[in-house]
Design an enzyme around this catalytic site. Structure first.
Site, mmCIF file in Angstrom:
data_model
loop_
_atom_site.group_PDB
_atom_site.id
_atom_site.type_symbol
_atom_site.label_atom_id
_atom_site.label_comp_id
_atom_site.label_asym_id
_atom_site.label_seq_id
_atom_site.Cartn_x
_atom_site.Cartn_y
_atom_site.Cartn_z
ATOM 1 N N GLY A 173 -63.338 3.236 -30.400
ATOM 2 C CA GLY A 173 -62.433 2.109 -30.193
ATOM 3 C C GLY A 173 -62.059 1.899 -28.727
ATOM 4 O O GLY A 173 -61.279 1.015 -28.398
ATOM 5 N N HIS A 216 -64.388 -5.550 -41.071
ATOM 6 C CA HIS A 216 -65.322 -4.510 -40.654
ATOM 7 C C HIS A 216 -65.930 -3.909 -41.922
ATOM 8 O O HIS A 216 -65.227 -3.301 -42.720
ATOM 9 C CB HIS A 216 -64.592 -3.429 -39.846
ATOM 10 C CG HIS A 216 -65.457 -2.246 -39.489
ATOM 11 N ND1 HIS A 216 -65.776 -1.905 -38.195
ATOM 12 C CD2 HIS A 216 -66.076 -1.337 -40.280
ATOM 13 C CE1 HIS A 216 -66.561 -0.821 -38.215
ATOM 14 N NE2 HIS A 216 -66.753 -0.462 -39.473
ATOM 15 N N LYS A 244 -59.923 2.999 -37.077
ATOM 16 C CA LYS A 244 -59.682 2.828 -38.516
ATOM 17 C C LYS A 244 -58.553 3.738 -38.977
ATOM 18 O O LYS A 244 -58.466 4.878 -38.520
ATOM 19 C CB LYS A 244 -60.962 3.199 -39.269
ATOM 20 C CG LYS A 244 -62.165 2.387 -38.800
ATOM 21 C CD LYS A 244 -63.473 3.123 -39.029
ATOM 22 C CE LYS A 244 -64.630 2.356 -38.410
ATOM 23 N NZ LYS A 244 -65.865 3.155 -38.321
ATOM 24 N N GLU A 282 -72.686 -0.503 -38.551
ATOM 25 C CA GLU A 282 -71.424 -1.243 -38.634
ATOM 26 C C GLU A 282 -71.691 -2.738 -38.443
ATOM 27 O O GLU A 282 -72.482 -3.133 -37.578
ATOM 28 C CB GLU A 282 -70.440 -0.746 -37.575
ATOM 29 C CG GLU A 282 -70.038 0.704 -37.785
ATOM 30 C CD GLU A 282 -68.890 1.157 -36.886
ATOM 31 O OE1 GLU A 282 -68.163 2.088 -37.287
ATOM 32 O OE2 GLU A 282 -68.714 0.590 -35.777
ATOM 33 N N ARG A 300 -74.426 9.677 -36.747
ATOM 34 C CA ARG A 300 -73.739 10.943 -37.075
ATOM 35 C C ARG A 300 -72.999 10.761 -38.388
ATOM 36 O O ARG A 300 -72.973 9.679 -38.948
ATOM 37 C CB ARG A 300 -72.705 11.231 -35.976
ATOM 38 C CG ARG A 300 -71.753 10.035 -35.795
ATOM 39 C CD ARG A 300 -70.562 10.349 -34.937
ATOM 40 N NE ARG A 300 -69.880 9.151 -34.462
ATOM 41 C CZ ARG A 300 -68.902 8.525 -35.101
ATOM 42 N NH1 ARG A 300 -68.501 8.947 -36.283
ATOM 43 N NH2 ARG A 300 -68.340 7.450 -34.584
ATOM 44 N N ARG A 346 -55.957 8.030 -43.394
ATOM 45 C CA ARG A 346 -55.973 9.029 -42.324
ATOM 46 C C ARG A 346 -54.526 9.428 -42.003
ATOM 47 O O ARG A 346 -53.717 8.577 -41.623
ATOM 48 C CB ARG A 346 -56.624 8.473 -41.061
ATOM 49 C CG ARG A 346 -58.086 8.112 -41.228
ATOM 50 C CD ARG A 346 -58.750 7.929 -39.863
ATOM 51 N NE ARG A 346 -60.039 7.270 -39.995
ATOM 52 C CZ ARG A 346 -60.933 7.191 -39.007
ATOM 53 N NH1 ARG A 346 -60.670 7.720 -37.825
ATOM 54 N NH2 ARG A 346 -62.089 6.572 -39.189
HETATM 55 P P1 ADP Z 1 -65.639 6.752 -37.347
HETATM 56 O O1 ADP Z 1 -66.401 5.504 -37.197
HETATM 57 O O2 ADP Z 1 -66.366 7.910 -37.898
HETATM 58 O O3 ADP Z 1 -64.296 6.510 -37.920
HETATM 59 P P2 ADP Z 1 -64.315 7.012 -34.872
HETATM 60 O O4 ADP Z 1 -64.636 5.823 -34.056
HETATM 61 O O5 ADP Z 1 -62.967 7.126 -35.506
HETATM 62 O O6 ADP Z 1 -65.472 7.209 -35.896
HETATM 63 O O7 ADP Z 1 -64.593 8.291 -34.019
HETATM 64 C C1 ADP Z 1 -64.479 9.564 -34.566
HETATM 65 C C2 ADP Z 1 -64.043 10.495 -33.493
HETATM 66 O O8 ADP Z 1 -65.011 10.507 -32.469
HETATM 67 C C3 ADP Z 1 -62.749 10.112 -32.833
HETATM 68 O O9 ADP Z 1 -62.087 11.296 -32.497
HETATM 69 C C4 ADP Z 1 -63.190 9.370 -31.586
HETATM 70 O O10 ADP Z 1 -62.204 9.468 -30.594
HETATM 71 C C5 ADP Z 1 -64.444 10.118 -31.239
HETATM 72 N N1 ADP Z 1 -65.476 9.301 -30.569
HETATM 73 C C6 ADP Z 1 -66.303 8.430 -31.149
HETATM 74 N N2 ADP Z 1 -67.153 7.903 -30.246
HETATM 75 C C7 ADP Z 1 -66.851 8.466 -29.066
HETATM 76 C C8 ADP Z 1 -67.370 8.345 -27.730
HETATM 77 N N3 ADP Z 1 -68.393 7.551 -27.403
HETATM 78 N N4 ADP Z 1 -66.793 9.071 -26.770
HETATM 79 C C9 ADP Z 1 -65.764 9.894 -27.067
HETATM 80 N N5 ADP Z 1 -65.249 10.054 -28.281
HETATM 81 C C10 ADP Z 1 -65.768 9.359 -29.281
HETATM 82 P P1 ADP Z 2 -66.653 1.505 -31.186
HETATM 83 O O1 ADP Z 2 -67.991 1.917 -30.660
HETATM 84 O O2 ADP Z 2 -65.547 1.849 -30.271
HETATM 85 O O3 ADP Z 2 -66.438 1.898 -32.604
HETATM 86 P P2 ADP Z 2 -67.235 -1.190 -32.147
HETATM 87 O O4 ADP Z 2 -68.204 -2.046 -31.432
HETATM 88 O O5 ADP Z 2 -67.667 -0.557 -33.408
HETATM 89 O O6 ADP Z 2 -66.689 -0.087 -31.128
HETATM 90 O O7 ADP Z 2 -65.920 -2.033 -32.415
HETATM 91 C C1 ADP Z 2 -64.724 -1.433 -32.849
HETATM 92 C C2 ADP Z 2 -63.864 -2.453 -33.553
HETATM 93 O O8 ADP Z 2 -63.535 -3.546 -32.666
HETATM 94 C C3 ADP Z 2 -64.504 -3.129 -34.754
HETATM 95 O O9 ADP Z 2 -64.339 -2.367 -35.928
HETATM 96 C C4 ADP Z 2 -63.751 -4.442 -34.828
HETATM 97 O O10 ADP Z 2 -62.486 -4.300 -35.428
HETATM 98 C C5 ADP Z 2 -63.541 -4.778 -33.371
HETATM 99 N N1 ADP Z 2 -64.645 -5.624 -32.862
HETATM 100 C C6 ADP Z 2 -65.797 -5.174 -32.324
HETATM 101 N N2 ADP Z 2 -66.600 -6.202 -31.960
HETATM 102 C C7 ADP Z 2 -65.941 -7.330 -32.274
HETATM 103 C C8 ADP Z 2 -66.227 -8.744 -32.132
HETATM 104 N N3 ADP Z 2 -67.353 -9.170 -31.575
HETATM 105 N N4 ADP Z 2 -65.282 -9.627 -32.575
HETATM 106 C C9 ADP Z 2 -64.122 -9.200 -33.122
HETATM 107 N N5 ADP Z 2 -63.801 -7.901 -33.264
HETATM 108 C C10 ADP Z 2 -64.680 -6.959 -32.854
HETATM 109 MG MG MG Z 3 -67.582 1.359 -34.222
#
Ligand code: ADP
Ligand code: ADP
Ligand code: MG
Length: 462
Positions: A173, A216, A244, A282, A300, A346
């Site tokens: 995020g 999402h 999330k 996703e 993963r 969570r």
């Molecule tokens: P999920 O999609 O499994 O819910 P999250 O986005 O919540 O994954 O990430 C799970 C954990 O991994 C969190 O602790 C998040 O901070 C960490 N995490 C995920 N991607 C990265 C990244 N690119 N760099 C550092 N931490 C990450």
């Molecule tokens: P991360 O790698 O940090 O998980 P994501 O690309 O999966 O990042 O995006 C994390 C969240 O941000 C998504 O679950 C959604 O809620 C929001 N998001 C991402 N891309 C978009 C978009 N193009 N428009 C609106 N919301 C978005």
């Molecule tokens: Mg994501």
């Protein structure tokens, strides 16, 4: 689901993670008869993972860069323990291609896809191109990485505003910023670049059109390098700061045709990659237009994987270990059925009354619910000191029901039967959330939770 044959190739597993997921991995390994080594930091030698594992290897000081992110220390622990496989969990080094390659270079097994696949999908801008090439629609955005503001301003004309500036190497995020117009883009772009460079060691950015009121929805896949299957979808629209906090399976809004189409696209992309292991694709779902857009792939196990396990009866972590041990998938798509509905809440060590300020402490009273259809994935025990250095996840409360209504009813009762004292947590927040009619009607999108939280603050509620 548990078969009696044990995974041949993995003789001992090093768990390169901590918290609830380390416990989860140890339990799956035990079920397969695989001995485990908990690789932990000095702050975690009293952890449940360290207690449950057959052996412990101390990586170094508490700081993640000196322990869970320390590749040399992990390789040292691998060698010292004689383990021949590494499970990286989520976060930390789980999506680090160099780490996976370094593990493989020692002759050991990395429980996950190949370093090459991790690299391709870990670069989110490249993952978009890969998805497009497999015929999977992506959010309209810049065709590739952007390194200069001029390039970004030019790309933005085609993308349109509002848009998101995203870090190619981002995750969790973080590394995402909104720009409503060109002047905001000009302001935010250099900041986003610096932030991405510091946080991810890579300043590359890309742009994506902002899809307002999107849901999402993500698809769980399993592949053995040749074939891939899906385990249906999860909906994770309830987010705070793009993280999330409440997840469910299946999505309450898809009809069977949409589900079929979406999941088939995930399998197509996974097979195009020759994907090995568990992965998640996703998507954003624009309910107004009925369109799906791929946003990223996580190569993963995910935090919310249990909801998929409950509705399919498949143990995903055991499946990861079997695949890593060289077993073929042994699952046909027609074997995988959707049974009922599951929800995950969570429970974080964060204080909702103080803007979710982290609140680690010592666990005093601890009682988990035990009703039918309830599962708790947690590393807590009474007297455990939650260290302040890491992720705030304390537990995942997961419920299963014959349908969503029953799952929600069970969730309300399960939450009433949780007692956790010694620190502030998000338990009370989930209790309040479960009382909301809009949650029961599944009337939400990725912005709903933030709006709800803001309204609670205005109303002076805790
Ligand atoms: P999920 O999609 O499994 O819910 P999250 O986005 O919540 O994954 O990430 C799970 C954990 O991994 C969190 O602790 C998040 O901070 C960490 N995490 C995920 N991607 C990265 C990244 N690119 N760099 C550092 N931490 C990450
Ligand atoms: P991360 O790698 O940090 O998980 P994501 O690309 O999966 O990042 O995006 C994390 C969240 O941000 C998504 O679950 C959604 O809620 C929001 N998001 C991402 N891309 C978009 C978009 N193009 N428009 C609106 N919301 C978005
Ligand atoms: Mg994501």
């Amino acid at each position: 689901m548990t078969r009696t044959i044990s995974t041949q190739a993995i003789s001992k597993l090093l768990v390169a993670n901590r918290g609830e997921i380390a416990v989860r991995i140890i339990r799956a390994a035990k079920a397969l008869g695989i001995p485990t080594v908990a690789a932990c930091s000095e702050a975690d030698v009293d952890s449940m993972a360290a207690r449950l594992a057959d052996e412990v290897q101390v990586l170094g000081p508490a700081r993640a860069d000196q322990s869970y992110l320390n590749v040399q220390a992990l390789l040292g622990a691998l060698q010292a323990s004689g383990a021949n496989a590494v499970h990286p969990g989520y976060g930390f080094l789980s999506e680090n291609a160099e780490f996976a390659a370094a593990v493989e270079a020692t002759g050991a097994i990395f429980v996950g896809p190949s370093p090459d696949t991790i690299r391709r999908m870990g670069d989110k801008a490249e993952a978009r191109r890969t998805a497009q090439a497999a015929g999977v629609p992506v959010v309209p955005g810049s065709p590739g990485e952007l390194f200069e503001l001029d390039m970004a301003l030019q790309a933005a004309e085609a993308v349109g505003f509002p848009l998101l500036i995203k870090a190619s190497a981002g995750g969790g995020g973080r590394g995402i910023r909104l720009a409503e117009n060109a002047s905001q883009l000009a302001e935010e772009f250099p900041r986003a670049q610096r932030e991405a460079q510091t946080a991810f060691g890579n300043g590359a950015l890309y742009l994506e059109r902002f899809i307002g009121k999107a849901r999402h929805i993500e698809v769980q896949v399993l592949g053995d390098g040749k074939h891939a299957v899906h385990l249906f979808e999860r909906e994770c629209s309830l987010q705070r700061r793009r993280q999330k906090i409440f997840e469910e399976a299946p999505s309450p809004v898809l009809n069977n045709l949409q589900r079929e189409t979406l999941c088939a696209s995930a399998v197509r992309l996974s097979e195009a990659l020759g994907y090995r292991g568990a992965g998640t694709l996703e998507y954003l779902y624009d309910e107004a237009s009925g369109e799906f857009f791929f946003i990223e792939m996580n190569t993963r196990i995910q935090v919310e994987h249990p909801v998929s396990e409950l509705v399919t009866g498949i143990d995903l972590v055991q499946a990861q270990l079997r695949i890593a041990g060289g077993e073929p998938l042994g699952l046909r798509q027609s074997d995988i059925r959707l049974n009922g509905a599951a929800l995950q809440m969570r429970i974080n060590a964060e204080d909702p009354a103080r803007d979710f300020f982290p609140s680690p402490g010592v666990v005093q009273e601890l009682i988990w619910p035990q009703e039918a259809g309830v599962r708790v994935d947690s590393h807590l025990y009474p007297g455990y000191r939650v260290p302040p250095y890491y992720d705030s996840l304390l537990a995942k409360l997961i419920v299963h029901g014959r349908d969503r209504g029953e799952a929600l009813a069970r969730a309300r009762i399960a939450l009433e039967h949780c007692t956790l004292s010694g620190m502030a947590s998000t338990l009370g927040l989930h209790r309040e959330l479960l009382a909301e009619p809009w949650l029961h009607h599944a009337d939400f999108h990725t912005g709903t939770l933030e709006t709800w939280l803001a309204a609670r603050r205005m109303g002076g509620a805790a």
